[in-house]
Design a protein around this motif. Sequence first.
Motif, short mmCIF file in Angstrom:
data_model
loop_
_atom_site.label_atom_id
_atom_site.label_comp_id
_atom_site.label_asym_id
_atom_site.label_seq_id
_atom_site.Cartn_x
_atom_site.Cartn_y
_atom_site.Cartn_z
N GLY A 9 94.70 103.40 4.12
CA GLY A 9 93.40 103.91 4.56
C GLY A 9 92.31 103.51 3.59
O GLY A 9 92.58 102.85 2.57
N PHE A 58 90.09 105.93 2.33
CA PHE A 58 90.05 107.06 1.40
C PHE A 58 88.76 107.12 0.59
O PHE A 58 88.78 107.15 -0.63
N LYS A 96 84.17 98.26 5.82
CA LYS A 96 83.26 99.39 5.64
C LYS A 96 82.56 99.25 4.31
O LYS A 96 83.13 98.69 3.37
N MET A 114 95.65 99.05 16.98
CA MET A 114 96.12 98.62 15.66
C MET A 114 97.64 98.62 15.60
O MET A 114 98.26 97.68 15.08
#
Length: 159
Positions: free
Chosen positions: A8, A10, A41, A101
Amino acid sequence: MAKVIYPGTFDPITNGHIDIIKRAAELFDEVIVTVAKNPSKTCLFSIEERIQMLKESLKDFEKVRVDSFDGLVVDHAKQVGAVGIIRGLRAVSDFEYEFQMALMNRKLSSGITTIFLMPHEKYTYLNSTIIRNLAQFKSDVSDFVPQAVVRKLKEKFSH
Ligand code: COA
């Protein structure tokens, strides 16, 4: 020995992630919580800061190890000898993205299975963006994230 990875961004870890990690640790011998170095991101915290917060927050979890990875998640799973990828499903809205995914990862590597776990319903509405947003406006986030994260968020937004 059945090992899984929990990948992830996180940015930062929340109590919802910790709930998933606890559930995974009940099922598997080792859970590697692994931070994506290049998620699509823009992150508030650097990779080192995210790893540090994870390590502090998960220090009492015997079967859990923290790692990071670059590139494809299935390649990382193979490199560390994991049998599967843990993902959390909070609500129906997570499903479509996760389904896509999981199927693509299965196509890329049929030996790696994606395992979905559901966190406690009290975490259904939680994500890292909401936490960053609340902290930016000096709202108390201590019900939603570990203490190590509360401290780091205060530092980040102290100016
Ligand atoms: N509790 C609280 N929040 C949770 C949660 C839980 N149990 N599970 C997920 N979330 C939130 C996260 O905080 C995050 O919130 P944000 O978007 O507000 O920051 C959001 O849900 C999605 O989180 P995350 O699990 O970090 O997924 P991601 O989509 O950011 O990244 C990777 C997933 C890293 C696994 C994926 O991008 C990846 O595999 N990258 C490598 C490249 C690759 O292999 N690509 C091919 C894949 S088919």
